[in-house]
Design an enzyme around this catalytic site. Sequence first.
Site, PDB file in Angstrom:
ATOM      1  N   LYS A  46       1.220  -1.658  -0.273  1.00  0.00           N
ATOM      2  CA  LYS A  46      -0.279  -0.080   0.418  1.00  0.00           C
ATOM      3  C   LYS A  46       0.657   1.238   0.056  1.00  0.00           C
ATOM      4  CE  LYS A  46      -2.585   0.790   3.680  1.00  0.00           C
ATOM      5  NZ  LYS A  46      -2.743   2.356   4.364  1.00  0.00           N
ATOM      6  N   GLY A 117      -5.725   8.406   5.745  1.00  0.00           N
ATOM      7  CA  GLY A 117      -4.703   9.869   5.852  1.00  0.00           C
ATOM      8  C   GLY A 117      -3.562   9.631   4.793  1.00  0.00           C
ATOM      9  N   ARG A 145      -8.784  13.216  12.158  1.00  0.00           N
ATOM     10  CA  ARG A 145      -7.480  13.138  11.646  1.00  0.00           C
ATOM     11  C   ARG A 145      -6.368  14.740  12.182  1.00  0.00           C
ATOM     12  NH1 ARG A 145      -6.439   7.439   9.136  1.00  0.00           N
ATOM     13  NH2 ARG A 145      -3.998   8.424   9.556  1.00  0.00           N
ATOM     14  N   SER A 189       7.883  11.341  10.793  1.00  0.00           N
ATOM     15  CA  SER A 189       6.257  10.896  10.211  1.00  0.00           C
ATOM     16  C   SER A 189       7.416  11.054   8.792  1.00  0.00           C
ATOM     17  CB  SER A 189       5.551  12.251  10.157  1.00  0.00           C
ATOM     18  OG  SER A 189       4.315  12.210   9.290  1.00  0.00           O
ATOM     19  N   GLN A 191       5.261   9.990   6.725  1.00  0.00           N
ATOM     20  CA  GLN A 191       4.322  10.807   5.360  1.00  0.00           C
ATOM     21  C   GLN A 191       4.050  12.377   5.535  1.00  0.00           C
ATOM     22  OE1 GLN A 191      -0.506   9.772   6.670  1.00  0.00           O
ATOM     23  NE2 GLN A 191       0.196   7.779   5.930  1.00  0.00           N
ATOM     24  N   ASP A 348       2.660   0.094  12.532  1.00  0.00           N
ATOM     25  CA  ASP A 348       1.530  -0.123  12.236  1.00  0.00           C
ATOM     26  C   ASP A 348       1.844  -1.303  13.047  1.00  0.00           C
ATOM     27  OD1 ASP A 348       0.538   1.711  10.854  1.00  0.00           O
ATOM     28  OD2 ASP A 348       1.600   0.719   8.445  1.00  0.00           O
ATOM     29  N   LYS A 375      -4.713   8.217  15.137  1.00  0.00           N
ATOM     30  CA  LYS A 375      -4.584   6.773  13.901  1.00  0.00           C
ATOM     31  C   LYS A 375      -6.094   6.161  13.920  1.00  0.00           C
ATOM     32  CE  LYS A 375      -0.047   5.725  12.629  1.00  0.00           C
ATOM     33  NZ  LYS A 375       0.193   5.831  12.158  1.00  0.00           N
ATOM     34  N   ARG A 379      -6.497   3.698  19.285  1.00  0.00           N
ATOM     35  CA  ARG A 379      -5.335   2.304  18.867  1.00  0.00           C
ATOM     36  C   ARG A 379      -4.766   1.664  20.228  1.00  0.00           C
ATOM     37  NH1 ARG A 379      -2.597   1.594  12.649  1.00  0.00           N
ATOM     38  NH2 ARG A 379      -4.652   1.986  11.408  1.00  0.00           N
TER      39      ARG A 379
END
Length: 462
Positions: A46, A117, A145, A189, A191, A348, A375, A379
């Site tokens: 992904k 996200g 988020r 991060s 991302q 993750d 998230k 979580r």
Amino acid sequence: MHCSKLHQYRLSAVCGGRAAAEVVFDWMKITAAKRINGSVRLPGDKSISHRAALIAALANGSSRFSNFATSRDCASTLSCLQNLGVSVSREGNDVRIEGVGSGFSAPSAPLDCGNSGSTMRMLAGLLAGQEFTSILTGDESLRSRPMKRIVEPLERMGARVFSENGRPPLRIKGRKPLEAISYQLPVASAQVKTCVLLAGLCADGRTEVMEQSLTRDHTERMMKWFDVPLDISQADDASHTIYSVVGPAHFEGREVRIPGDFSSAAFLIAAAALLPDSELHIEQLGLNRTRTQFMETLRSLGAQIETDEWEDCNERVGNLRVHGTDALPKHQSSAHVVDGGVTIALIDELPLLAVVGTQVPGGIVIRDAGELRIKESDRITATVRNLRAMGADVEEYDDGLAVAGPVQLHGAELDSYADHRIAMAFTVAALLASGESEILGSNCVEVSFPGFFECLESIVER
């Protein structure tokens, strides 16, 4: 119910003798497994698929991807690109993208990122360098988020980003070209790093991103595969890594073979490692070193995992074999502690690791994981509540949890909290438990691993 007969159930609300809604909620019933046995090849990674599509959209000419991710999240990325005037065609798991350089078209409506996200944060970097205004939105979960981490650097580069108190929808008024900046990531991060680097490709001059803790490097690898001008260096005092791109960038499309997704494989690997006499083979799996900490952690606990590895399209790929044992034979009276950089590398897989901790002598303590609270669900709380429902002894912290082990889990009603990783982690827990468990909201696994239950069904034995 046997795993070979797993079914998803949907109930309808009834009003006046007629269905008022086709689907109210769904759940999956699961009973204990004897072992895992079989060979699988998993859908494309992904994280790699997102990045490949976004970079290809900026390229000149055609790019083709084999084994592109089948997840809803990556479908959201492709849909957003199409709404920006990028030609996208798909046949099965093969995707073709006709790059438009930096010349995106203004969308006629808000761009729907769904639950992704990754799509929102990384696409925002490209939209910041356009000459139009665009809106990024998503489902209820995504709209809750935080996005301030990308707002700050993009505004420093000259874009204007309007949000709902730092949360989506994001209204991005782009600027072309953007101003090149030097940016120190306040938190680790991948991302955010990717967002700024992609924006840097649309900037005038050299954009630098500095990180102190190692994060996923798929963006850097994909950029190099596309011959994007990227430089990676170390600070003089070796305190951080510096990633530099020079814009405006011009590069050509490429063909990319995308390996299987390790984050998806982790659930199968854990089940096989924990169930005695299991034999699991996973073919052509992504084994990027920034992604495989879960495998190394299991090995440190005594799991028997072997790999044959090679390079393909600038990514580490291999075949993996797991041999199940009677128990993870790590003999210690104190808990195995996961913190710091290891926590970042496992982000993750941490709910799944907590499930593993119930089978480990001494248990597992997870710290420095506050990121889990923002998230798709909280979580930490989701993991703690479900483990307690199964009879585990768990302590919750602001930044993590501690789970005692080993313990015999028992079947229970488990809530996915509409979070794909929670649903899959507790499917593994249900395979280890006595009695029957129900995973409420199991359909959320489609976000990252469509066909998860069917894949599991093909290799579970009782």
